[in-house]
Design a protein around this motif. Structure first.
Motif, PDB file in Angstrom:
ATOM      1  N   SER A 195      20.848  58.430-103.602  1.00 16.68           N
ATOM      2  CA  SER A 195      21.178  58.552-102.177  1.00 16.68           C
ATOM      3  C   SER A 195      20.118  57.583-101.693  1.00 16.68           C
ATOM      4  CB  SER A 195      20.581  60.053-101.639  1.00 16.68           C
ATOM      5  OG  SER A 195      19.213  60.341-102.074  1.00 16.68           O
ATOM      6  N   TRP A 222      22.148  50.356 -99.468  1.00 14.03           N
ATOM      7  CA  TRP A 222      23.384  49.559 -99.479  1.00 14.03           C
ATOM      8  C   TRP A 222      24.020  49.629 -97.840  1.00 14.03           C
ATOM      9  CZ3 TRP A 222      24.143  51.678-104.941  1.00 14.03           C
ATOM     10  CH2 TRP A 222      23.694  50.631-105.749  1.00 14.03           C
ATOM     11  N   LEU A 223      24.070  50.733 -97.314  1.00 17.43           N
ATOM     12  CA  LEU A 223      24.380  50.920 -96.102  1.00 17.43           C
ATOM     13  C   LEU A 223      23.862  50.055 -94.945  1.00 17.43           C
ATOM     14  CD1 LEU A 223      26.561  52.657 -94.365  1.00 17.43           C
ATOM     15  CD2 LEU A 223      24.761  54.284 -93.912  1.00 17.43           C
ATOM     16  N   LEU A 240      20.419  58.536 -96.717  1.00 20.83           N
ATOM     17  CA  LEU A 240      21.486  57.609 -96.230  1.00 20.83           C
ATOM     18  C   LEU A 240      21.161  57.043 -94.653  1.00 20.83           C
ATOM     19  CD1 LEU A 240      23.933  56.428 -97.511  1.00 20.83           C
ATOM     20  CD2 LEU A 240      25.461  58.041 -96.117  1.00 20.83           C
ATOM     21  N   TYR A 247      19.299  54.452-102.982  1.00 23.49           N
ATOM     22  CA  TYR A 247      20.012  53.281-102.885  1.00 23.49           C
ATOM     23  C   TYR A 247      21.148  53.152-102.142  1.00 23.49           C
ATOM     24  CZ  TYR A 247      18.146  51.180-107.354  1.00 23.49           C
ATOM     25  OH  TYR A 247      16.823  50.928-108.259  1.00 23.49           O
ATOM     26  N   ASP A 248      21.905  54.233-101.832  1.00 21.96           N
ATOM     27  CA  ASP A 248      22.968  54.114-100.904  1.00 21.96           C
ATOM     28  C   ASP A 248      22.709  53.776 -99.689  1.00 21.96           C
ATOM     29  OD1 ASP A 248      24.620  54.447-103.041  1.00 21.96           O
ATOM     30  OD2 ASP A 248      25.263  56.728-102.571  1.00 21.96           O
ATOM     31  N   TYR A 268      21.356  64.026 -99.190  1.00 21.56           N
ATOM     32  CA  TYR A 268      21.770  62.654 -99.256  1.00 21.56           C
ATOM     33  C   TYR A 268      21.974  62.091 -97.979  1.00 21.56           C
ATOM     34  CZ  TYR A 268      25.559  59.382-100.259  1.00 21.56           C
ATOM     35  OH  TYR A 268      26.087  58.090-100.572  1.00 21.56           O
TER      36      TYR A 268
END
Length: 418
Positions: free
Chosen positions: A159, A165-166, A137, A161-162, A133
């Protein structure tokens, strides 16, 4: 000095400033879960394995149970050489590093693990993260920044998508596995903008694979860099087991490969490998790498030992493919609807009409001694319920036969098949 006395006005003021319960947003889910449990079924997400006997068998609810719901694709969790490497590192280097990789958290074993990855994938660089993950990220959020674009499959893992977004990049989604939609959306972006196309070799819910040659060609046409997540492909796709991108012949065109140790490698951790000449700078700017404690010495030792054994695991790969094809065809013959027309990976998704039927089928299988994963929205597309089967190279021919028998018995009892 006298103690302060709280007045009625102060009590009123305290109650007035209380906002809504921050858990209220989950009330519908809590009610749905409770209604499900009130019917008498077990909680599919609270299973405890009191004993794990092998990669394919555990004790659940006091009875021997075949494991068909793990990602232990190559069965490396109990490999004697892998276990011995972990014990040796635990004795020699202790239980943990208590530090980040850029401070005191890089031991000899971390470098040996990255060397094993470079040898396995044939790349010049490898970077190990504490989880898969975190690998997604960190890499995605770091290499695509403000003014850049990330173009990703709509069915991408959480993971991925996150990671989007990060970071500060613009996010563009295209229809699952649609080469045409990928081409169309890339064509709308500024020609001079930085672009990263993110794909997965194997998609974990349905077990389908990406049409990588066509997608890579489209991405290159539009000047995009390419990242492929091989979490579910490493170990058994390709002659060397590198993943779908090797199997489909696009190794030279992929810029970054993300992977995990928690599936075919059989432990925990994540990584990114690449041939990019500037790749090593990521160790200084990737926040989920810089600001996270490194993996314990025993974990990287088991990972390195496992990776090196996977280089020569042709027979295991062949047996895993045999298991997958046999189970897929057997379930179709019984009348189950599956997520793919043919066996495309070690994941087989058994599609069911609604949550109640899915839970009842899951419980019926567990009562017969078979553990599988139950998947529902939001992990799956809206209105999609399934049982996900993950095969292992250590499943014997006899076990695959038992699994088919359990599906037939449970399916008839629940009414899923005639």
């Amino acid at each position: 000095m006298t103690d302060a006395v709280e007045t009625p006005e102060a009590e009123t003021l305290a109650s007035d400033v209380r906002g809504p319960d921050l858990f209220s947003k989950f009330d519908a889910l809590i009610a749905e879960r409770q209604a499900l449990l009130d019917t008498g079924v077990r909680d599919p997400y609270a299973i405890v394995m009191t004993e794990v006997r092998s990669p394919t068998e555990a004790i659940i609810n006091g009875k021997p149970t075949i494991l068909l719901g793990t990602y232990n694709y190559m069965g490396m969790t109990f490999d004697p050489d892998v276990v011995a490497a972990g014990k040796k590192a635990l004795d020699e280097f202790g239980a943990g590093t208590t530090g980040s990789r850029v401070l005191n958290g890089t031991y000899q074993g971390h470098k040996e693990c990255e060397d094993a990855l470079k040898d396995f994938f044939g790349t010049t660089s490898a970077m190990v993260f504490s989880t898969g993950y975190q690998a997604n990220l960190g890499i995605i959020s770091t290499i695509a920044g403000k003014g850049d674009y990330i173009i990703l499959d709509a069915d991408s893992h959480a993971s991925i998508y996150d990671g989007c977004w990060l970071g500060n990049a613009e996010i563009v989604r295209f229809r699952h596995n649609s080469v045409e939609d990928l081409d169309k959306r890339l064509g709308r972006l500024p020609a001079d903008a930085g672009k990263l196309v993110v794909l997965e070799g194997v998609y974990s819910m349905f077990g389908d694979i990406a049409p990588l040659p066509e997608m890579v060609a489209v991405a290159k046409k539009h000047g995009a860099m390419i990242l492929v997540d091989e979490a579910h492909g490493m170990g058994f796709f390709g002659e060397k087991g590198r993943g779908v991108y090797e199997e489909l012949g696009v190794e030279d065109d992929v810029d970054f490969v993300i992977g995990t140790f928690s599936k075919s490698v059989g432990t925990v951790g994540g990584f990114c490998v690449s041939n990019h000449p500037k790749f090593e700078v990521l160790r200084l700017v990737c926040r989920p790498y810089v600001f996270t404690a490194s993996l314990p010495p025993s974990v990287v030792a088991t990972a390195a030992a496992s990776i090196r054994k996977l280089m020569n695991a042709g027979e295991k790969r062949a047996h895993l493919w045999k298991n997958s094809k046999r189970l897929h065809q057997g379930l179709r013959d019984l009348g189950f609807k599956l997520g793919t027309e043919t066996a495309q990976s070690a994941i087989i998704a058994v599609m069911l009409p609604d949550q109640q039927t899915t839970v009842l089928m899951w419980q019926a299988l567990l009562e017969r001694g078979l553990y599988v994963n139950m998947a529902r929205p939001p992990a799956t597309p809206a209105g999609t319920y399934l049982l996900r089967c993950s095969l292992c190279a250590e499943h014997s021919d006899e076990q695959v036969g038992e699994i088919l028998g359990m599906f037939e018995s449970a399916g008839r009892a629940v009414g899923c098949i005639g």
